[in-house]
Structure formats: structure tokens, C-alpha cells
Motif scaffolding. Structure first.
Motif, PDB file in Angstrom:
ATOM      1  N   GLY A 111       0.644  -1.287  -0.284  1.00  0.00           N
ATOM      2  CA  GLY A 111      -0.020  -0.001  -0.161  1.00  0.00           C
ATOM      3  C   GLY A 111       1.147   0.969   0.005  1.00  0.00           C
ATOM      4  N   ASP A 112       2.053   0.997  -0.670  1.00  0.00           N
ATOM      5  CA  ASP A 112       3.111   2.399  -0.309  1.00  0.00           C
ATOM      6  C   ASP A 112       2.425   3.080  -1.557  1.00  0.00           C
ATOM      7  OD1 ASP A 112       5.295   3.379  -0.167  1.00  0.00           O
ATOM      8  OD2 ASP A 112       6.470   2.295  -1.378  1.00  0.00           O
ATOM      9  N   GLY A 113       2.034   4.279  -1.065  1.00  0.00           N
ATOM     10  CA  GLY A 113       1.492   5.475  -2.766  1.00  0.00           C
ATOM     11  C   GLY A 113       0.459   5.966  -2.271  1.00  0.00           C
ATOM     12  N   LEU A 114      -0.238   7.322  -3.174  1.00  0.00           N
ATOM     13  CA  LEU A 114      -0.926   7.321  -2.747  1.00  0.00           C
ATOM     14  C   LEU A 114      -1.625   7.857  -3.817  1.00  0.00           C
ATOM     15  CD1 LEU A 114       2.238  10.448  -2.527  1.00  0.00           C
ATOM     16  CD2 LEU A 114      -0.135   9.940  -0.783  1.00  0.00           C
ATOM     17  N   PHE A 115      -3.358   8.234  -3.988  1.00  0.00           N
ATOM     18  CA  PHE A 115      -4.155   9.042  -5.560  1.00  0.00           C
ATOM     19  C   PHE A 115      -4.700  10.669  -5.299  1.00  0.00           C
ATOM     20  CE2 PHE A 115      -6.503   6.991  -1.773  1.00  0.00           C
ATOM     21  CZ  PHE A 115      -8.378   7.556  -2.445  1.00  0.00           C
TER      22      PHE A 115
END
Length: 292
Positions: free
Chosen positions: A30-34
Motif C-alpha cells: 500500500g506504498d503510494g498515493l492517489f
């Protein structure tokens, strides 16, 4: 039905052909952004603000991000390729391949950027005319968590809160933080109007600093003369409010007329939310990219 086209690391591909690596950090950790944003008349609304929040989050997570001009170009290409007049767009940034966060080492490659688009939005017109309903989520939002202030891929808490709402036959779940303070919706920020002042929870209460939230604060100041306050609010304040509404980029401004089975005021959308929605849509429809 024609396959939609997305942008994966700057390359246009049909949805059916785009794929992430099995060792991408977004998939594994879940390493991230949106960011999600509305498309009005072939134009992405508040793109500059969404890209700024993405850049801030990427710096916090230490994920390399392409130059803003490259991102804008990719956004424009996806809109043109799909000829989307009205719809929604999602910009997803992951940590990329080979970024093992549990045994830190340099990523073998940079972050992954995926831009996808849809022709429609998920909120039917009748929700705006009759108003939406909500329940309080059964578990608290941790206002001290660093994840509350970024739009991360770790979205399961929100999904579980939304599932509670759906299981109870309503439209949204409202989080309360560990101090018992009103927080935000699972996919929205919340506003209360007491007949004199428009109020919304402080960011320190554990909320995501929403793009539409900021736009509504500014729009209210500029078009209504009504004072606005960011302050600590509690669930009991909902019962005293004349109007309550929710905000989000895809949702826009949604009247909330019932919480926990109790009507807010007379149980119908109020004049302030109607006026702000009209002004917001007028502004959105007449805006340009505003991100260069």
C-alpha cells in the motif's frame, strides 16, 4: 464496449493491457498515493491543487514523482484519448518496483504513475434533491496517525466504514476520532451550518485536507458573506445544525439530511447547500486547467 485508455508511466495503453509489476510497492505494501478529480467539459477541475497535494504526499513518503508538466501532459492525453466530456479521473502513484520498505534499500526503478478515467460519476441526481443519509462509524479515526493528512493507498479503514454504512442502508459513514470529535466521512469532508456560521472540523481532528473542502471555504467567503470556521465539533452538534453537507471532488457538495436515523433540521436539503452547489458547478464548468 470500447476499452478505455489509461496512462502508465507516460505510455497510453488500453485498460486491458496495462499492468503493474508483482513487486510494486503499491501492491505489496500500500506504498503510494492517489488523487481523484472531476472532469467538466473535457477539463480536470482543480488539477493544480490535486497535483500539489500529490507532490506533498510523495515528498512525505519519499517516492520520486515526475515533473508537474509531464503529469499535466499525461492527464491531457488521457482525456483526449477517451474523449471524456463529464466524468472522473484517478491519478495513482505507487512506490514502484523493488522498493522493499521492511528491509529498506533503494528502489530499482522510480515510482509508478497510473492515470485512469471514467465517463460517469457514481452519485445520482436524486441524492442531491432529496439529500443523503449517514451513520457514525463504529470504530474511531486515529487523529494522531500520519496517514490522515495524505491520500494514501492504505484505504481499508475508509472502505470498512463505507461498508458499515451500506449494510445499514445509508449513503455515508462519518468518523469520530479517539477524542470523540467529529472527523470526516469515509469519502468526504463534512460541514455544519447553524444559521449564522459555516463550520468544518479542524485538520488536527484527523481529517484529510480536502480539495473541495478548501474550495467551499473560499467560495462561501466570496459569495455569501457567511462567516466560516474550522473548529472542533462533536456528534451532538449535528442535531443542532440547520444544514449539514458533505464535500468531495467527485461528490461535489452533497446535502446530508439524516444521521443515525435522526433528521437534520426538517430533513430536506437546505438553501445554503443548494446555493453553494450551484455556484461551485458554475465555477467548475467555467474554469481552465489552472495548473501550468
Amino acid at each position: 464496449m470500447k476499452d478505455l485508455v489509461c496512462s502508465l508511466n507516460g505510455v497510453l495503453l488500453p485498460f486491458s493491457e496495462a499492468a503493474l509489476s508483482v513487486d510494486d510497492g503499491g501492491l505489496l505494501y500500500g506504498d503510494g498515493l492517489f488523487e481523484t478529480l472531476r472532469i467538466y467539459g473535457n477539463r480536470p477541475f482543480s488539477l493544480a491543487q490535486h497535483l500539489q497535494r500529490l507532490e506533498t504526499g510523495a515528498a512525505f513518503l519519499e517516492i520520486p514523482l515526475p515533473d508537474r508538466r509531464e503529469l499535466i501532459s499525461a492527464v491531457e492525453q488521457v482525456i483526449r484519448a477517451n474523449n471524456v466530456q463529464e466524468g472522473s479521473m484517478r491519478i495513482t502513484l505507487t512506490g514502484g518496483r523493488g522498493r522493499n520498505l521492511l528491509w529498506p534499500r533503494l528502489s530499482e526503478q522510480g515510482g509508478t504513475i497510473l492515470i485512469t478515467i471514467r465517463h460517469s460519476v457514481p452519485y445520482p441526481d436524486h441524492l442531491y434533491s432529496r439529500g443523503s443519509r449517514a451513520v457514525l462509524v463504529s470504530f474511531p479515526r486515529n487523529e494522531a496517525s500520519p496517514l490522515t493528512k495524505i491520500k494514501s493507498l492504505n484505504f481499508l479503514e475508509n472502505i470498512l466504514g463505507k461498508r458499515e454504512a451500506v449494510q445499514q442502508g445509508v449513503d455515508e459513514g462519518i468518523f469520530i476520532n479517539t477524542k470523540g470529535e467529529l472527523c470526516e466521512g469515509t469519502t468526504s469532508n463534512i460541514f455544519l451550518y447553524d444559521g449564522k456560521t459555516l463550520m468544518t472540523p479542524l485538520i488536527s481532528c484527523g481529517i484529510l485536507p480536502g480539495i473541495t473542502r478548501s474550495a467551499v471555504l473560499q467560495l462561501t467567503r466570496e459569495t455569501t458573506g457567511i462567516p466560516v470556521e474550522e473548529r472542533v465539533l462533536y456528534p451532538e452538534d449535528l442535531e443542532k445544525a440547520e444544514e449539514v453537507f458533505l464535500t468531495a471532488s467527485i461528490m461535489e457538495i452533497m446535502p446530508l439530511v439524516e444521521v443515525e436515523g435522526k433528521k437534520i433540521s426538517n430533513g430536506v436539503p437546505g438553501p445554503l447547500s443548494k446555493m453553494l452547489l450551484m455556484n461551485y458547478r458554475r465555477q467548475a464548468s467555467s474554469s481552465d486547467l489552472g495548473a501550468r
